[in-house]
Design a protein around this motif. Structure first.
Motif, mmCIF file in Angstrom:
data_model
loop_
_atom_site.group_PDB
_atom_site.id
_atom_site.type_symbol
_atom_site.label_atom_id
_atom_site.label_comp_id
_atom_site.label_asym_id
_atom_site.label_seq_id
_atom_site.Cartn_x
_atom_site.Cartn_y
_atom_site.Cartn_z
ATOM 1 N N GLN A 156 0.927 -1.317 0.045
ATOM 2 C CA GLN A 156 0.097 0.003 0.068
ATOM 3 C C GLN A 156 0.963 1.471 -0.102
ATOM 4 O O GLN A 156 0.654 2.261 -0.835
ATOM 5 C CB GLN A 156 -0.973 -0.090 1.237
ATOM 6 C CG GLN A 156 -2.143 -0.879 1.140
ATOM 7 C CD GLN A 156 -2.854 -1.273 2.266
ATOM 8 O OE1 GLN A 156 -2.110 -0.989 3.383
ATOM 9 N NE2 GLN A 156 -4.123 -1.698 2.126
ATOM 10 N N HIS A 157 2.080 1.339 0.892
ATOM 11 C CA HIS A 157 2.822 2.313 0.859
ATOM 12 C C HIS A 157 3.579 2.568 -0.409
ATOM 13 O O HIS A 157 3.726 3.793 -0.898
ATOM 14 C CB HIS A 157 4.034 2.320 2.094
ATOM 15 C CG HIS A 157 3.203 2.501 3.234
ATOM 16 N ND1 HIS A 157 2.479 3.563 3.502
ATOM 17 C CD2 HIS A 157 3.236 1.696 4.438
ATOM 18 C CE1 HIS A 157 1.976 3.593 4.883
ATOM 19 N NE2 HIS A 157 2.381 2.475 5.291
ATOM 20 N N SER A 158 3.679 1.543 -1.164
ATOM 21 C CA SER A 158 4.665 1.747 -2.511
ATOM 22 C C SER A 158 3.782 2.327 -3.493
ATOM 23 O O SER A 158 4.164 3.168 -4.472
ATOM 24 C CB SER A 158 5.028 0.276 -2.975
ATOM 25 O OG SER A 158 5.959 -0.080 -2.097
ATOM 26 N N ILE A 159 2.416 1.971 -3.371
ATOM 27 C CA ILE A 159 1.531 2.481 -4.314
ATOM 28 C C ILE A 159 1.180 3.856 -4.060
ATOM 29 O O ILE A 159 0.987 4.619 -4.892
ATOM 30 C CB ILE A 159 0.061 1.564 -4.182
ATOM 31 C CG1 ILE A 159 0.444 0.175 -4.937
ATOM 32 C CG2 ILE A 159 -1.043 2.383 -5.193
ATOM 33 C CD1 ILE A 159 -0.584 -0.776 -5.058
ATOM 34 N N ARG A 160 0.895 4.115 -2.675
ATOM 35 C CA ARG A 160 0.684 5.454 -2.383
ATOM 36 C C ARG A 160 2.064 6.425 -2.732
ATOM 37 O O ARG A 160 1.946 7.619 -3.385
ATOM 38 C CB ARG A 160 0.536 5.761 -0.924
ATOM 39 C CG ARG A 160 -0.009 7.109 -0.269
ATOM 40 C CD ARG A 160 -0.298 7.013 1.035
ATOM 41 N NE ARG A 160 -1.139 5.734 1.551
ATOM 42 C CZ ARG A 160 -1.197 5.169 2.779
ATOM 43 N NH1 ARG A 160 -0.530 5.851 3.509
ATOM 44 N NH2 ARG A 160 -1.765 4.355 3.198
ATOM 45 N N LEU A 161 3.146 6.215 -2.722
ATOM 46 C CA LEU A 161 4.311 6.692 -3.106
ATOM 47 C C LEU A 161 4.270 7.105 -4.378
ATOM 48 O O LEU A 161 5.017 8.289 -4.615
ATOM 49 C CB LEU A 161 5.553 5.882 -2.429
ATOM 50 C CG LEU A 161 6.786 6.564 -2.490
ATOM 51 C CD1 LEU A 161 6.893 7.648 -1.426
ATOM 52 C CD2 LEU A 161 7.872 5.479 -2.329
ATOM 53 N N SER A 162 3.918 6.155 -5.332
ATOM 54 C CA SER A 162 4.187 6.408 -6.735
ATOM 55 C C SER A 162 3.148 7.426 -7.208
ATOM 56 O O SER A 162 3.177 7.810 -8.251
ATOM 57 C CB SER A 162 4.148 5.130 -7.643
ATOM 58 O OG SER A 162 2.784 4.120 -7.179
ATOM 59 N N GLY A 163 2.227 7.640 -6.172
ATOM 60 C CA GLY A 163 1.270 8.997 -6.744
ATOM 61 C C GLY A 163 1.933 10.221 -6.523
ATOM 62 O O GLY A 163 1.494 11.220 -6.809
ATOM 63 N N VAL A 164 3.087 10.235 -5.910
ATOM 64 C CA VAL A 164 3.554 11.323 -5.472
ATOM 65 C C VAL A 164 4.660 11.879 -6.203
ATOM 66 O O VAL A 164 5.419 11.455 -6.909
ATOM 67 C CB VAL A 164 4.426 11.290 -3.827
ATOM 68 C CG1 VAL A 164 4.880 12.660 -3.383
ATOM 69 C CG2 VAL A 164 3.396 10.671 -2.894
ATOM 70 N N GLU A 165 4.568 13.306 -6.567
ATOM 71 C CA GLU A 165 5.507 13.547 -7.477
ATOM 72 C C GLU A 165 6.884 13.819 -6.771
ATOM 73 O O GLU A 165 7.144 14.173 -5.622
ATOM 74 C CB GLU A 165 5.080 15.141 -7.939
ATOM 75 C CG GLU A 165 4.126 15.148 -9.024
ATOM 76 C CD GLU A 165 4.647 14.720 -10.474
ATOM 77 O OE1 GLU A 165 5.770 14.984 -10.833
ATOM 78 O OE2 GLU A 165 3.986 13.517 -11.088
ATOM 79 N N ASP A 166 8.280 13.818 -7.811
ATOM 80 C CA ASP A 166 9.386 13.919 -6.995
ATOM 81 C C ASP A 166 9.548 15.216 -6.581
ATOM 82 O O ASP A 166 9.087 16.152 -7.371
ATOM 83 C CB ASP A 166 10.570 13.366 -7.953
ATOM 84 C CG ASP A 166 10.684 12.137 -7.995
ATOM 85 O OD1 ASP A 166 10.260 11.268 -6.745
ATOM 86 O OD2 ASP A 166 10.851 11.281 -8.847
#
Length: 859
Positions: free
Chosen positions: A479-489
């Motif tokens: 879940q955290h990995s998926i949430r992380l990929s929604g965040v811009e660098d």
């Protein structure tokens, strides 16, 4: 059967009538109801876990450890086995108390009450030990006989309630009367008792529900037997408890003198109590009587048709419960020892005979029980046990909730009537009840569970039961990995995520440890390993290596992943890894390679591949780091030999071996020298800063070297100092090198020319066609034209090496900007020669080149 025997214990006959007297019929039913709620929820949870796969011996311990993992399982196993051993003592003491009462009535006490209880208790426990060691068949037969006696005793009481005898009226028993029911309905607490203290005294009577699960190993079909037996037992016993509470409450008044002369002859006008309406005057009881619900613990036998049957009932209830606990404690302990969670208890895992009876466990249980029997105080023993049992109930409920929460595909119990939220409520209720019963015992239990939990977590036993803790860890990571990929660098969150071309991770430890110094707990680290060679062979190696090296990394406390690929050559493998390694935002952005040692002695095609790897990395927007140790990195040819090996290593190998461990030690007070020669986004500065944040490197200071003009040295230094302080990077010194562009020494130029001689094309001395053909076949060759064109760049590398030797010879590591050559413009041999000239004969060097993205911020 087993659960019913265990639940109908001492409480039913000795304490239930007193509870009704204190709390009244209404609240007594509530007390029973509350206890039932807790036990029913736990019963449902137990059924759910028991039907999710095969249940072996060990009861509650087995259920909890297989669903929550060894940490909780181990803690509960010890506590639960201990609680069962102490429970033996509690039941035996209850039995002995009754015997002593009988002796007292007949005036045949041996010494005094306390010591009599101890003597009788000790004898009883020895007899019970004999029965249980004789084996399960005996014990099961004994259980059936005891159950029959119990049921007869209950029946005896019920019949007794319908035959009110005149002789019993002075003692307060009048048969079913509405007046008595009304009077006894409300509470009448005395002697500082409260609702909760009464509840605490009753609750241990409901803790028998795991008796069936505890001998799970001896049941023919535990999967259907445990749910059916447990829930049926809870239902039947609850009904019996409620029925007896109501009937006692409506037959017997609270206080009675037992004196026949207290009958009323004349009609009284102002009758308030039920007894008075029935023509008895017990008003003298303000001072204290010996009969009635409040004062006589043996009301049940007084009411019953045939009193000795009730005594037999008490005996059978206590002895059966004691026997059940005496059998389940060693079984649980044996299961716990078999799993080898606590290595010290290994000796108790051995079983004897065809049923694998844990004789050593029986002996241990016997000793613990004996110790507690010598206390001879029921009220001291009871709260400890209730708390331990409740702790295991809480965990059973919690593990059902946890398993449902983790959504593990392996959690699919055959028993469908459970709900994760109800289980959670059950777990919370158990914790609350623990505090209600006895707050200090509850705190003690929590501390013990926590202590054992921490011990097992620290020890990490080598077991894998597919527990829900693992399932939840996976779910969280996903879940955290998926949430992380929604965040811009964002620049502020930039982390060097390194793909290291290590080959087998244990072949180049120095490379690994150095990179680990700046990625540990900061960024991702992936060890890439390219397998070349025949495909079938390589694919086989891949799967064995994957497990082997990932374990090696974990064992060496490396926070890294291992990623093997199969490819035709190193360049293809590198491209596969750079494109496909990682997941979502967790992707590498920096390629780390070791410096190619002895490049000028091997096949130049390998050098071509190696240089192209850099170009590929820049194309895919990676930064590049090249690490060079003058002794070399690869120790795979020394792997088989230990330091104790008979053949001593030659000097070079010994140095190589020492160098390979240099980054594992604490680095003393020395410098990390940063040669920041051109702006690549700041990676060259970020890496040394990250290294100094680690414990082993915290004494090292950063010194910064920059190029500049002779006449502007002070100005350049000030500008650099402001820049670094804006970046919030601590440095100890800034050196501006004004003489960076002077011509290098003659002998060094000569040495460089000698080094590249074998790789030159010398096209001026050859025919045009021959020269072109040669360049086409061997593209790495250096043309005269190219050498002339890049003369200043060549001199600059040689000059930098001179400066490095002058200023940074004592540094711990040197971090320096990597010179880059345009793709296709500079031949591989020349580029390799530049790197060689730049970095030879120095302390460990990191040549760093970012991908021109900013990685440092002012804000």
């Amino acid at each position: 059967v087993r659960c019913m025997l265990n639940i109908w214990g001492v409480m039913l006959f000795i304490r239930l009538s007193w509870i009704v007297g204190q709390a009244g019929i209404g609240l007594s039913v509530l007390v029973i109801g509350m206890a039932t709620v807790v036990t029913t929820i736990t019963g449902l949870s137990t059924s759910a876990i028991a039907t999710n796969g095969f249940v072996r011996g060990g009861g509650a311990y087995y259920l909890i450890s297989r669903s929550l993992g060894p940490e909780f399982g181990g803690a509960i196993g010890l506590i639960f086995a201990f609680a069962n051993a102490v429970a033996v003592a509690m039941y035996v003491v209850g039995f002995a108390e009754t015997v002593v009462e009988l002796l007292k009535e007949n005036g045949t006490l041996m010494i005094d009450e306390m010591n009599d209880i101890r003597i009788i208790g000790a004898i009883t426990v020895v007899v019970l030990l004999g029965i249980s060691v004789a084996g399960m068949e005996w014990e099961a037969k004994a259980q059936i006989v005891l159950l029959v006696i119990l049921i007869l005793a209950i029946g005896d009481f019920v019949i007794g309630t319908f035959i009110p005898l005149d002789s019993k009226k002075p003692k307060g028993f009048f048969g079913y009367k509405a007046e008595i029911f009304m009077e006894n309905f409300g509470p009448d607490f005395r002697d500082e008792e409260t609702f909760f203290s009464v509840f605490a005294i009753f609750f241990p009577a409901a803790t028998g529900i795991l008796a069936g699960a505890n001998i799970s190993g001896d049941l023919a079909d535990p999967q259907s037997a445990i749910p059916r037996g447990t829930l049926l037992a809870i239902l039947i016993t609850t009904l019996v408890y409620v029925g007896i509470a109501v009937s006692v409450g409506s037959c017997v008044v609270r206080d009675a003198t037992g004196n026949v002369n207290n009958t009323i002859v004349t009609e009284l006008t102002n009758c308030t109590t039920a007894a008075c309406k029935l023509n008895y005057d017990f008003s003298s009881c303000q001072t204290g009587c010996h009969y009635g619900l409040m004062n006589n613990f043996q009301v049940m036998s007084m009411v019953s048709g045939f009193a000795p049957l009730i005594t037999a009932g008490i005996f059978s209830a206590t002895l059966s419960s004691a026997l059940a606990s005496l059998v389940s404690a060693p079984k649980i302990f044996q299961a716990l020892c078999k799993d080898n969670i606590y290595p010290g208890f290994q000796m108790f895992a051995r079983g004897y005979g065809k049923n694998n009876e844990p004789l050593r466990g029986y002996l241990l249980t016997f000793l613990i029980a004996l110790g507690f029997i010598l206390i001879a105080e029921l009220n001291v023993i009871a709260p400890i046990i209730s708390n331990f049992f409740l702790a295991s109930y809480a965990l059973i409920n919690f593990s059902v909730f946890h398993a449902s929460l983790a959504k593990s595909p392996g959690w699919r119990p055959a028993f469908k009537y459970y709900n994760m939220w109800i289980s959670l409520v059950g777990a919370i209720l158990c914790c609350i009840v623990m505090f209600v019963i006895n707050w200090w015992a509850a705190l003690l239990t929590y501390v013990i569970v926590l202590g054992l939990y921490i011990y097992v977590t620290y020890k990490k036993p080598d077991v894998n039961w597919g527990s829900s803790t693992q399932a939840l860890t996976y779910l969280n990571a996903l879940q955290h990995s998926i949430r992380l990929s929604g965040v811009e660098d964002h620049v502020k969150n930039f982390r060097p995520q390194c793909l290291i071309m290590t080959g087998a991770p244990n072949a180049r430890p120095a490379l690994l440890h150095l990179v680990h110094a700046f990625t540990k707990n900061v960024g991702l680290m992936i060890c890439g390993h390219v397998h070349m060679g025949p495909r079938r062979q390589a694919i086989k190696e891949l799967s064995t290596d994957l497990a082997k090296y990932q374990r090696w990394l974990i064992k060496n406390k490396m926070k890294a992943f291992y990623a093997p690929v199969h490819a035709e050559d190193l360049r293809d493998g590198g491209q596969y890894l750079m494109q496909a390694a990682g997941l979502g935002r967790m992707r590498p952005n920096t390629l780390v390679v070791g410096f190619k040692k002895n490049w000028n002695q091997g096949d130049m095609r390998d050098v071509e591949t190696y240089i192209n790897l850099f170009h590929d990395a820049f194309d895919i927007q990676y930064g590049v780091v090249v690490i060079r140790l003058k002794e070399g990195l690869d120790i795979s040819h020394l792997q088989g030999q230990d330091s104790k090996s008979p053949s001593p290593l030659n000097l070079a190998d010994q140095r190589l071996l020492d160098a390979s461990t240099q980054f594992q030690k604490k680095q003393g007070k020395s410098n990390i020298d940063v040669w920041w020669l051109f702006d690549d986004g700041g990676l060259t500065l970020l890496i040394p800063y990250l290294i100094t944040t680690k414990k082993k490197w915290k004494d090292c200071k950063i010194r910064v070297f920059i190029g500049g003009k002779i006449n502007r040295i002070d100005h350049d230094r000030r500008a650099m100092a402001t820049l670094l302080s804006k970046f919030r990077i601590d440095f100890s010194d800034i050196m501006v090198l004004g003489d960076i562009n002077t011509k290098p020494k003659k002998e060094n130029i000569a040495a460089f020319e000698e080094m590249i001689e074998p790789f030159r094309l010398h096209e001026d001395d050859k025919e045009q066609e021959v020269a072109d053909k040669l360049k086409e076949d061997e593209p790495w060759r250096i043309t005269d034209n190219e050498l002339e064109l890049y003369k200043t760049k060549t001199y600059r590398q040689i000059r930098l090496n001179e400066l490095l030797k002058e200023h940074s010879n004592m540094a711990n590591i040197i971090v320096m900007s990597l010179p880059v050559a345009r793709k296709g413009a500079v031949s591989s041999a020349l580029y390799m020669a530049w790197l060689e000239a730049l970095s030879k004969d120095l302390p460990p060097v990191l040549l760093v080149r970012g991908n021109h993205q900013s990685v440092l911020t002012f804000y």
